[in-house]
Design a protein around this motif. Sequence first.
Motif, PDB file in Angstrom:
ATOM      1  N   LEU B  46       0.704  -0.750  -0.370  1.00 59.69           N
ATOM      2  CA  LEU B  46      -0.182   0.158  -0.153  1.00 59.69           C
ATOM      3  C   LEU B  46       1.371   0.890   0.186  1.00 59.69           C
ATOM      4  O   LEU B  46       0.694   1.933  -1.070  1.00 59.69           O
ATOM      5  N   ALA B  47       1.581   1.480   0.800  1.00 54.85           N
ATOM      6  CA  ALA B  47       2.550   2.367   0.724  1.00 54.85           C
ATOM      7  C   ALA B  47       2.924   2.296  -0.465  1.00 54.85           C
ATOM      8  O   ALA B  47       3.819   3.677  -1.109  1.00 54.85           O
ATOM      9  N   PHE B  48       3.523   1.496  -0.640  1.00 55.31           N
ATOM     10  CA  PHE B  48       4.333   1.526  -2.006  1.00 55.31           C
ATOM     11  C   PHE B  48       3.080   2.403  -3.248  1.00 55.31           C
ATOM     12  O   PHE B  48       3.985   2.738  -4.440  1.00 55.31           O
ATOM     13  N   LEU B  49       2.373   1.548  -3.608  1.00 54.85           N
ATOM     14  CA  LEU B  49       1.530   2.259  -4.317  1.00 54.85           C
ATOM     15  C   LEU B  49       0.352   3.587  -4.245  1.00 54.85           C
ATOM     16  O   LEU B  49       0.651   4.897  -4.954  1.00 54.85           O
ATOM     17  N   ALA B  50       0.525   3.668  -2.758  1.00 58.63           N
ATOM     18  CA  ALA B  50       0.604   5.464  -2.715  1.00 58.63           C
ATOM     19  C   ALA B  50       1.647   6.339  -2.859  1.00 58.63           C
ATOM     20  O   ALA B  50       1.754   7.079  -3.884  1.00 58.63           O
ATOM     21  N   ARG B  51       3.033   6.028  -2.941  1.00 57.27           N
ATOM     22  CA  ARG B  51       4.350   6.889  -3.641  1.00 57.27           C
ATOM     23  C   ARG B  51       4.003   6.818  -4.993  1.00 57.27           C
ATOM     24  O   ARG B  51       4.501   7.628  -5.099  1.00 57.27           O
ATOM     25  N   SER B  52       3.806   5.815  -5.623  1.00 51.85           N
ATOM     26  CA  SER B  52       3.731   5.394  -6.977  1.00 51.85           C
ATOM     27  C   SER B  52       2.566   6.572  -7.947  1.00 51.85           C
ATOM     28  O   SER B  52       3.474   6.975  -8.593  1.00 51.85           O
ATOM     29  N   ARG B  53       1.885   6.323  -6.762  1.00 54.35           N
ATOM     30  CA  ARG B  53       0.442   7.278  -6.943  1.00 54.35           C
ATOM     31  C   ARG B  53       0.557   8.996  -7.520  1.00 54.35           C
ATOM     32  O   ARG B  53       0.260   9.452  -7.861  1.00 54.35           O
ATOM     33  N   ALA B  54       1.228   8.614  -6.207  1.00 52.60           N
ATOM     34  CA  ALA B  54       1.554  10.785  -5.908  1.00 52.60           C
ATOM     35  C   ALA B  54       2.469  11.042  -6.978  1.00 52.60           C
ATOM     36  O   ALA B  54       2.791  12.335  -6.758  1.00 52.60           O
ATOM     37  N   LEU B  55       3.636   9.990  -7.788  1.00 57.83           N
ATOM     38  CA  LEU B  55       4.137  10.251  -8.172  1.00 57.83           C
ATOM     39  C   LEU B  55       3.961  10.093  -9.528  1.00 57.83           C
ATOM     40  O   LEU B  55       4.737  10.962 -10.581  1.00 57.83           O
ATOM     41  N   GLY B  56       2.398  10.670  -9.924  1.00 57.83           N
ATOM     42  CA  GLY B  56       1.478  10.283 -10.909  1.00 57.83           C
ATOM     43  C   GLY B  56       1.437   9.414 -12.059  1.00 57.83           C
ATOM     44  O   GLY B  56       0.939   9.673 -13.544  1.00 57.83           O
ATOM     45  N   PHE B  57       1.787   8.125 -11.242  1.00 63.89           N
ATOM     46  CA  PHE B  57       1.765   7.102 -13.025  1.00 63.89           C
ATOM     47  C   PHE B  57       0.778   6.129 -12.356  1.00 63.89           C
ATOM     48  O   PHE B  57      -0.419   6.793 -11.483  1.00 63.89           O
ATOM     49  N   THR B  58       0.229   6.186 -13.560  1.00 58.41           N
ATOM     50  CA  THR B  58      -1.631   5.147 -13.255  1.00 58.41           C
ATOM     51  C   THR B  58      -1.787   4.480 -12.455  1.00 58.41           C
ATOM     52  O   THR B  58      -0.284   3.648 -12.575  1.00 58.41           O
ATOM     53  N   ILE B  59      -2.686   3.528 -12.640  1.00 52.33           N
ATOM     54  CA  ILE B  59      -2.697   2.573 -11.944  1.00 52.33           C
ATOM     55  C   ILE B  59      -2.093   1.356 -12.175  1.00 52.33           C
ATOM     56  O   ILE B  59      -1.756   0.902 -11.524  1.00 52.33           O
ATOM     57  N   GLU B  60      -2.262   2.135 -13.603  1.00 56.14           N
ATOM     58  CA  GLU B  60      -1.532  -0.261 -14.781  1.00 56.14           C
ATOM     59  C   GLU B  60      -0.703  -0.150 -13.907  1.00 56.14           C
ATOM     60  O   GLU B  60       0.425  -0.845 -14.466  1.00 56.14           O
ATOM     61  N   GLU B  61       0.084   1.694 -14.483  1.00 58.82           N
ATOM     62  CA  GLU B  61       1.005   1.501 -14.486  1.00 58.82           C
ATOM     63  C   GLU B  61       2.225   1.180 -13.180  1.00 58.82           C
ATOM     64  O   GLU B  61       2.955   0.300 -12.972  1.00 58.82           O
TER      65      GLU B  61
END
Lengths: 135, 135
Positions: B46-61
């Motif tokens: 979840l933390a990984f996802l939060a950071r990834s999303r915060a960097l603007g990656f799409t859900i699929e990315e």
Amino acid sequence: MNIGQAAAASGLPAKTIRYYEEIGLIRPMRDTNGYRAFAQADIHKLAFLARSRALGFTIEECRALLGLYEDESRASEDVKRLAQEHLERIDVKIGELRSLRATLGDLVSSCAGDHRPDCPILNDLASGPPARKRR
Amino acid sequence: MNIGQAAAASGLPAKTIRYYEEIGLIRPMRDTNGYRAFAQADIHKLAFLARSRALGFTIEECRALLGLYEDESRASEDVKRLAQEHLERIDVKIGELRSLRATLGDLVSSCAGDHRPDCPILNDLASGPPARKRR
DNA sequence: ATGAGGCTTCCCGTAACGGGAAGGTCAAGC
DNA sequence: GCTTGACCTTCCCGTTACGGGAAGCCTCAT
């Protein structure tokens, strides 16, 4: 003028024109056969909308702008304020993207990008979003 | 750990966590009472996802990144390519916004913004989007 | 008469969730 | 033992601004 020609004249897809009618931005007449009949005034409005949308105004802002456009007794102050607010939103957005770009650019350039599994990008992502202020 | 604590620990709203489960990004266990039971590994994801999303990656990315993160035999090349593509998208977006900002800035500064109806902004909008190349 | 385009409405899908309803569960206090 | 309040569950609707596509009518040219 039916919808195909209105689309060509305004630069908007027919689908978009129908949508604009649906949400009440325009009110074209109808021919006896049910086809929409666009007057020149409609075409002007559509072109106005196309340009407004191209400048990034939301639909609701476009609605307001169109209202002001048709209101002979408007104050340019109202128009300017709308545009100013939009401008500020754009600046905020640019700022966010530049910040993202900087972070992401650092990460990308720090990654070897070869066949090995070690990757600073993944390491960063795995460090989560909180407590991320350590410069 | 139930969802509230997972939310606090990951920085993501509970709603978002449920959504991520729904689309298969995570698969938390369930307690006998039906509550989700998050393990440490889930919190990390979840933390990984939060950071990834915060960097603007799409859900699929994010899904792809998470897959690479968990794949010990990944090539950092694959990670880098994903990030690089995202970076390019950001650059394109910034370019578009700057262009918009320039045009809009000119318009705003050319408008008196007083009680009178005359307004260069509306004049520009009314000139439509086609044949707009006259510098 | 038939075929090719246009036109019509209607309905679904998008991205990534947020809000809110209806109802089960748990720990604490009386 | 019971109630309250804070959690949790699922489910469904709304968001932005349309695009895709189906099913069916209109019109003109062959």
